[in-house]
Design an enzyme around this catalytic site. Sequence first.
Site, mmCIF file in Angstrom:
data_model
loop_
_atom_site.group_PDB
_atom_site.id
_atom_site.type_symbol
_atom_site.label_atom_id
_atom_site.label_comp_id
_atom_site.label_asym_id
_atom_site.label_seq_id
_atom_site.Cartn_x
_atom_site.Cartn_y
_atom_site.Cartn_z
ATOM 1 N N ASN A 15 -10.674 -2.774 -6.148
ATOM 2 C CA ASN A 15 -9.779 -1.903 -6.930
ATOM 3 C C ASN A 15 -10.280 -1.630 -8.353
ATOM 4 O O ASN A 15 -9.799 -0.712 -9.023
ATOM 5 C CB ASN A 15 -8.346 -2.476 -6.989
ATOM 6 C CG ASN A 15 -7.591 -2.360 -5.677
ATOM 7 O OD1 ASN A 15 -6.727 -3.187 -5.373
ATOM 8 N ND2 ASN A 15 -7.907 -1.338 -4.884
ATOM 9 N N ASP A 56 0.824 -1.212 0.000
ATOM 10 C CA ASP A 56 0.000 0.000 0.000
ATOM 11 C C ASP A 56 0.858 1.262 0.000
ATOM 12 O O ASP A 56 1.961 1.271 0.554
ATOM 13 C CB ASP A 56 -0.896 -0.011 1.253
ATOM 14 C CG ASP A 56 -2.037 0.989 1.150
ATOM 15 O OD1 ASP A 56 -2.282 1.520 0.050
ATOM 16 O OD2 ASP A 56 -2.673 1.249 2.184
HETATM 17 C C1 FPP Z 1 -2.095 0.057 -3.279
HETATM 18 O O1 FPP Z 1 -1.539 1.361 -3.263
HETATM 19 C C2 FPP Z 1 -1.594 -0.650 -4.442
HETATM 20 C C3 FPP Z 1 -2.358 -1.219 -5.401
HETATM 21 C C4 FPP Z 1 -3.828 -1.226 -5.382
HETATM 22 C C5 FPP Z 1 -1.737 -1.882 -6.561
HETATM 23 C C6 FPP Z 1 -0.554 -2.715 -6.177
HETATM 24 C C7 FPP Z 1 0.128 -3.113 -7.393
HETATM 25 C C8 FPP Z 1 1.470 -3.170 -7.524
HETATM 26 C C9 FPP Z 1 2.449 -2.936 -6.431
HETATM 27 C C10 FPP Z 1 2.021 -3.603 -8.814
HETATM 28 C C11 FPP Z 1 2.086 -5.078 -8.650
HETATM 29 C C12 FPP Z 1 2.853 -5.684 -9.668
HETATM 30 C C13 FPP Z 1 3.223 -6.956 -9.567
HETATM 31 C C14 FPP Z 1 4.140 -7.427 -10.572
HETATM 32 C C15 FPP Z 1 2.719 -7.872 -8.531
HETATM 33 P P1 FPP Z 1 -2.528 2.563 -3.542
HETATM 34 O O2 FPP Z 1 -2.577 2.798 -5.001
HETATM 35 O O3 FPP Z 1 -3.833 2.292 -2.891
HETATM 36 O O4 FPP Z 1 -1.772 3.748 -2.826
HETATM 37 P P2 FPP Z 1 -2.448 4.937 -2.043
HETATM 38 O O5 FPP Z 1 -3.171 4.339 -0.861
HETATM 39 O O6 FPP Z 1 -1.261 5.735 -1.634
HETATM 40 O O7 FPP Z 1 -3.350 5.639 -2.992
#
Ligand code: FPP
Length: 240
Positions: free
Chosen positions: A76, A28
Amino acid sequence: MALFSKKEKEKQAEHFEVLPNHLGIIMDGNGRWAKKRGLPRTAGHKVGAEVFRSICQECANLGIKYVTFYAFSTENWKRPQSEVDAIMDLFKDYLLEAKRDFVKAGDNKIIFIGEREGIRQDLVDLMDEAERDTADHNATTVYLAINYGGRQEIAAAVNKLIAQGKTKITEEDISANLYTVPECDMIIRPSGEERLSNFLLWQAAYSEFWYSDVLWPDFTVKDLYEALHEFEKRNRRFGA
Ligand code: FPP
């Protein structure tokens, strides 16, 4: 970038008296990391995907048996289509890279948990292929939760049992019909949020939690060690 490079694997890993058998990681903070730098959110996901690779590798170095990464939840999909597409493209890059590398040195097993339905077909094909290609690998089992929700998982298990004609359902019945993820011993959540967000609801019944303010793209093996050293100190009683 090699996924399971031999050189990496030979590195001396930190020593721990006790390790979680199954570690869950909620990746996250990618969006906030990007925002702080005036970059598009997708830039945070891109760096987040690199961090995923290095933490995955370190779990294998340490000999952790199972690790589940929460990559994309059933909720998501509500994000802007451009962001969803960018995340799916990062999965695809990873899977294509994995496909090239399995032949060489891969000994981690990859299993996807979550609903396949709703995920684009080119990705589903690569996911199936990755699972097939790593099925007999015996290092760390890496569960990647994509289109995953803990409630959805439990509801699906109950529906399977109903379809089998069950009229009385036990805890064991539910456990046996979830994705084949073992009980989770510890959950790591960076980025300052302190909630489960529908992750491994059933398997986390006795999980130890570790939170940190570090955003996932800044998460390093040192943070992983910090969490694992904290795990060593926890007194787990399982309700006794
Ligand atoms: C949460 O951070 C992250 C996600 C919903 C996506 C996670 C995906 C990746 C790390 C890429 C994965 C790739 C592989 C190869 C497994 P957020 O976007 O909710 O962050 P925020 O809370 O700061 O908005």
